[in-house]
Enzyme design. Structure first.
Site, PDB file in Angstrom:
ATOM      1  CB  SER A 165       3.490  43.482  -0.645  1.00 18.27           C
ATOM      2  OG  SER A 165       2.516  44.302  -0.045  1.00 18.27           O
TER       3      SER A 165
HETATM    4  N1  SAH Z   1      -0.161  43.037   3.260  1.00 21.20           N
HETATM    5  C1  SAH Z   1      -0.918  42.748   2.055  1.00 21.20           C
HETATM    6  C2  SAH Z   1      -0.821  43.895   1.080  1.00 21.20           C
HETATM    7  C3  SAH Z   1      -2.129  44.197   0.427  1.00 21.20           C
HETATM    8  S1  SAH Z   1      -2.169  45.741  -0.437  1.00 21.20           S
HETATM    9  C4  SAH Z   1      -0.487  41.438   1.458  1.00 21.20           C
HETATM   10  O1  SAH Z   1       0.514  40.871   1.923  1.00 21.20           O
HETATM   11  O2  SAH Z   1      -1.142  40.939   0.547  1.00 21.20           O
HETATM   12  C5  SAH Z   1      -2.671  46.847   0.840  1.00 21.20           C
HETATM   13  C6  SAH Z   1      -4.015  46.615   1.441  1.00 21.20           C
HETATM   14  O3  SAH Z   1      -4.290  47.719   2.298  1.00 21.20           O
HETATM   15  C7  SAH Z   1      -5.188  46.539   0.459  1.00 21.20           C
HETATM   16  O4  SAH Z   1      -5.835  45.302   0.607  1.00 21.20           O
HETATM   17  C8  SAH Z   1      -6.092  47.704   0.879  1.00 21.20           C
HETATM   18  O5  SAH Z   1      -7.477  47.410   0.782  1.00 21.20           O
HETATM   19  C9  SAH Z   1      -5.682  47.911   2.321  1.00 21.20           C
HETATM   20  N2  SAH Z   1      -5.977  49.232   2.879  1.00 21.20           N
HETATM   21  C10 SAH Z   1      -5.907  50.450   2.287  1.00 21.20           C
HETATM   22  N3  SAH Z   1      -6.262  51.421   3.152  1.00 21.20           N
HETATM   23  C11 SAH Z   1      -6.565  50.795   4.335  1.00 21.20           C
HETATM   24  C12 SAH Z   1      -7.023  51.249   5.598  1.00 21.20           C
HETATM   25  N4  SAH Z   1      -7.248  52.545   5.859  1.00 21.20           N
HETATM   26  N5  SAH Z   1      -7.246  50.324   6.563  1.00 21.20           N
HETATM   27  C13 SAH Z   1      -7.045  48.998   6.327  1.00 21.20           C
HETATM   28  N6  SAH Z   1      -6.615  48.512   5.147  1.00 21.20           N
HETATM   29  C14 SAH Z   1      -6.383  49.394   4.159  1.00 21.20           C
END
Ligand code: SAH
Length: 233
Positions: A83
């Site tokens: 993010s």
């Molecule tokens: N907090 C992370 C953001 C990653 S983007 C960071 O700081 O890097 C969001 C993430 O949510 C992705 O890796 C995606 O695979 C995950 N995601 C999407 N749907 C999800 C679900 N139902 N359960 C768990 N993770 C999920």
């Protein structure tokens, strides 16, 4: 506010000295990011300080390390992104706005960066990611930084973690079409949930659980990856 940047750099453990970085990953570069976040209206000093000391370059591929302290989302593989720092700062500030939190759920571990920021600000962080290879990479970095208060696992975040509920706060970095009832159910009364909602048009929302339901705050337009069901190995 200026005073923040003159404070000593205090990472809570000795892992930091190995992870500090040089040049485009140096403390100076991180300080510039924090100045930018302050200019964009982020005022929570604890949040700004967590961003100031956390080596974001460790959470992305080395080939992109020189861009780690730009205020943008960056690819982390498997079609996902780390993010944007402003978004992390905004969500974390909103989560903490009503006082300190003990137990927080982070949905969508991704790179682990949001979990690492939370680890410096709350007592216990539970983090779930649906894509196993991303989770394994994130676990390594969190271990390298000795953030032992982060408990990260592969799971579908639509279901929260019933066995660990209730949570004081929940932050979710993937966008579903509507707010998952399970996540609201797993907040304590007074607990706070911050997450994007929507498909091609998304808004960032903050929910506070009340005795009878919840209140809802619109925090502005955002663009996150979609929240998907099920696990990928
Ligand atoms: N907090 C992370 C953001 C990653 S983007 C960071 O700081 O890097 C969001 C993430 O949510 C992705 O890796 C995606 O695979 C995950 N995601 C999407 N749907 C999800 C679900 N139902 N359960 C768990 N993770 C999920």
């Amino acid at each position: 506010m200026k005073s923040l940047l003159n404070q000593p750099i205090e990472y809570p453990n000795e892992a930091y000295s190995d992870a500090q970085g040089v040049g485009m990953t140096s403390q100076r570069t991180r300080n510039r990011l924090v100045e930018r976040l302050m200019a964009l209206g982020i005022t929570d000093e604890a949040v700004l300080n967590a961003i100031r000391v956390t080596p974001r370059h460790l959470f992305i591929d080395e080939a992109m390390a020189s861009r780690a302290y730009e205020d943008t989302a960056l690819p982390i593989g498997h079609g996902q992104t780390i993010s944007q720092p402003w978004v992390v700062a905004k969500m974390t500030s909103w989560l903490l706005a009503d006082g300190p939190l003990h137990k927080v759920l982070d949905v969508g571990t991704g790179s682990g960066y949001q979990a690492a920021i939370l680890a410096l600000l709350v007592d216990e962080v539970y983090s779930v990611e649906r894509i196993e290879p991303l989770l394994l990479r994130a676990q390594q970095v969190l271990k390298q930084l000795r953030l032992n208060n982060v408990h990260a696992n592969v799971a579908d975040g639509f279901w929260g973690i019933p066995s660990e509920a209730p949570f004081d706060g929940i932050v979710c970095a993937a966008s579903p079409e509507s707010v998952p009832q399970e996540l609201l159910d797993q907040l304590r009364v007074g607990g706070r949930l911050v997450m994007p909602i929507g498909g091609t048009e998304q808004g960032l929302f903050g929910f506070v659980k009340t005795e009878t339901g919840y209140t809802e705050d619109y925090l502005g337009p955002v663009m996150f990856v979609p929240m998907l069901s099920g696990i990928e190995t």
